[in-house]
Design a protein around this motif. Structure first.
Motif, PDB file in Angstrom:
ATOM      1  N   VAL A 116       0.839  -1.200   0.000  1.00  0.00           N
ATOM      2  CA  VAL A 116       0.000   0.000   0.000  1.00  0.00           C
ATOM      3  C   VAL A 116       0.872   1.247   0.000  1.00  0.00           C
ATOM      4  O   VAL A 116       0.580   2.242  -0.682  1.00  0.00           O
ATOM      5  N   THR A 117       1.975   1.207   0.767  1.00  0.00           N
ATOM      6  CA  THR A 117       2.902   2.336   0.796  1.00  0.00           C
ATOM      7  C   THR A 117       3.485   2.608  -0.588  1.00  0.00           C
ATOM      8  O   THR A 117       3.558   3.763  -1.031  1.00  0.00           O
ATOM      9  N   ASP A 165       9.070   0.944  20.192  1.00  0.00           N
ATOM     10  CA  ASP A 165       7.941   0.380  19.455  1.00  0.00           C
ATOM     11  C   ASP A 165       7.723   1.185  18.178  1.00  0.00           C
ATOM     12  O   ASP A 165       8.202   2.316  18.041  1.00  0.00           O
ATOM     13  N   SER A 166       6.998   0.603  17.228  1.00  0.00           N
ATOM     14  CA  SER A 166       6.830   1.207  15.914  1.00  0.00           C
ATOM     15  C   SER A 166       6.074   2.529  15.975  1.00  0.00           C
ATOM     16  O   SER A 166       6.384   3.465  15.225  1.00  0.00           O
ATOM     17  N   PHE A 170       4.589   4.784   9.265  1.00  0.00           N
ATOM     18  CA  PHE A 170       4.202   3.790  10.272  1.00  0.00           C
ATOM     19  C   PHE A 170       4.255   2.390   9.672  1.00  0.00           C
ATOM     20  O   PHE A 170       4.731   1.443  10.306  1.00  0.00           O
ATOM     21  N   ALA A 171       3.777   2.251   8.420  1.00  0.00           N
ATOM     22  CA  ALA A 171       3.810   0.946   7.749  1.00  0.00           C
ATOM     23  C   ALA A 171       5.248   0.477   7.573  1.00  0.00           C
ATOM     24  O   ALA A 171       5.560  -0.699   7.793  1.00  0.00           O
ATOM     25  N   ALA A 227       6.555  -2.779   9.437  1.00  0.00           N
ATOM     26  CA  ALA A 227       6.933  -3.885   8.561  1.00  0.00           C
ATOM     27  C   ALA A 227       8.371  -4.312   8.780  1.00  0.00           C
ATOM     28  O   ALA A 227       8.716  -5.488   8.617  1.00  0.00           O
ATOM     29  N   GLN A 228       9.225  -3.378   9.175  1.00  0.00           N
ATOM     30  CA  GLN A 228      10.627  -3.723   9.364  1.00  0.00           C
ATOM     31  C   GLN A 228      10.865  -4.557  10.618  1.00  0.00           C
ATOM     32  O   GLN A 228      11.966  -5.058  10.826  1.00  0.00           O
ATOM     33  N   SER A 229       9.834  -4.687  11.471  1.00  0.00           N
ATOM     34  CA  SER A 229       9.945  -5.638  12.574  1.00  0.00           C
ATOM     35  C   SER A 229       9.663  -7.055  12.103  1.00  0.00           C
ATOM     36  O   SER A 229       9.887  -8.010  12.843  1.00  0.00           O
TER      37      SER A 229
END
Length: 324
Positions: free
Chosen positions: A4-5, A172-173, A227-228, A232-234
């Motif tokens: 989506v990004t 946290d994200s 934020f995505a 997502a990188q986690s």
């Protein structure tokens, strides 16, 4: 979320062009300051109870925000000297930087599929963003390309920095995203005052025509997109993140053709196909192979499973039992 990004950032090429036509051509720092400020306010309102401040979160978020500012600032500066097509290609070259930076900094050697995917993605981006008029490069164009290349290095470092922060589990994200966006907004505001403040009175911005473009770029293209990326990188590696986000270039080309802004050319077909093949090599094909391997191991007979190599812990327990 990264898909989506990429879709939103692909559409962002068109929205940014419309914004520049509505009065922001002489105030790009102001435009980005407005964009990131709205995104920061929105993130604060939505996640007001989930944003936590501590020393490590502030450190990682502040550095990430400065890296974002460096990437966007050099991109805008390079665009003054080079063509938009060349600027698009050299910006997307962070796809090449990420796996090599990870290799240098964290000693994680990229796999053959990853390297092949990166090469194909860069070849596709080069085909998509290069035309006959951009192949002739004078000194000024070369300067713009090198400045833009420096901006892509900042974007690559930001991706790796976020991955390091999420991998250590020290933040946290939500908190990391908010601080990054807020710091980027503050730095762009300062740059706007320094470099564009003298021309505020002469700006002729038609907010009645461009408010919705600013809203989309701020809400979806910045607040949601970063934020995505952080979330997502986690779950994904930096290389996977960079290649998936790099799909914004073919998305932008497809949208341009669909809206009639440019004709369908062989560059769009071939370049877009190479980027899609790159995504398959890096993201889809390894996942399918791993699932088949795991499924095959699970279906083995007990005698076959006994022949599998033991883990270090299992081997230690076996040796202990034998010694007893």
């Amino acid at each position: 979320m990264l898909s989506v990004t990429a879709l939103v950032w692909g559409a962002g090429f068109l929205l940014s062009d419309l914004l520049l036509q509505n009065g922001f051509a002489d105030a790009p720092f102001t435009l980005n300051a407005l964009r990131f400020a709205i995104a920061a306010i929105l993130l604060a309102l939505v996640f007001c109870t989930k944003v936590h401040f501590n020393r490590q979160t502030l450190l990682y978020g502040s550095v990430g925000g400065v890296l974002l500012f460096g990437g966007f600032a050099l991109q805008l500066l390079g665009l003054k000297y080079t063509t938009p097509a060349a600027c698009g290609f050299f910006t997307a070259s962070y796809t090449l930087f990420v796996p090599f930076l990870v290799w240098i900094l964290f000693k994680k050697r990229p796999t053959f599929m990853t390297m092949a995917g990166v090469i194909l993605a860069l070849a596709g981006l080069l085909i998509l963003n290069t035309n006959s008029s951009s192949l002739t490069a004078d000194r000024e164009t070369l300067l713009g390309n090198m400045i833009t290349l420096g901006g892509s290095l900042f974007f690559a470092m930001q991706i790796i920095w976020v991955e390091r922060a999420m991998g250590k589990g020290c933040t946290d994200s939500v908190s990391l995203t908010f601080i990054q966006v807020a710091v980027c907004a503050v730095t762009f505001a300062l740059a706007s005052l320094i470099f564009e403040g003298a021309g505020y009175a002469s700006l002729q911005i038609n907010f009645a025509n461009c408010w919705w473009q600013i809203a989309i770029m701020s809400v979806v293209g910045t607040a949601f997109a970063y934020f995505a990326q952080t979330y997502a990188q986690s779950k994904l590696s930096p290389t996977e993140t960079s290649v998936l986000i790099g799909c914004e270039s073919p998305v932008g080309a497809i949208l341009s053709v669909s809206l009639g802004l440019e004709p369908l050319t062989w560059q769009i077909c071939v370049g877009g196909a190479l980027v899609l093949v790159a995504v398959v090599l890096i993201e889809i094909l390894p996942t399918v192979i791993n699932k088949k391997t795991a499924h095959g191991v699970g279906e083995q007979s007990p005698s076959q499973q006994e022949d599998l190599p033991q883990s270090a812990e299992e081997e230690r327990r076996t040796n202990k039992k034998q010694s007893v």
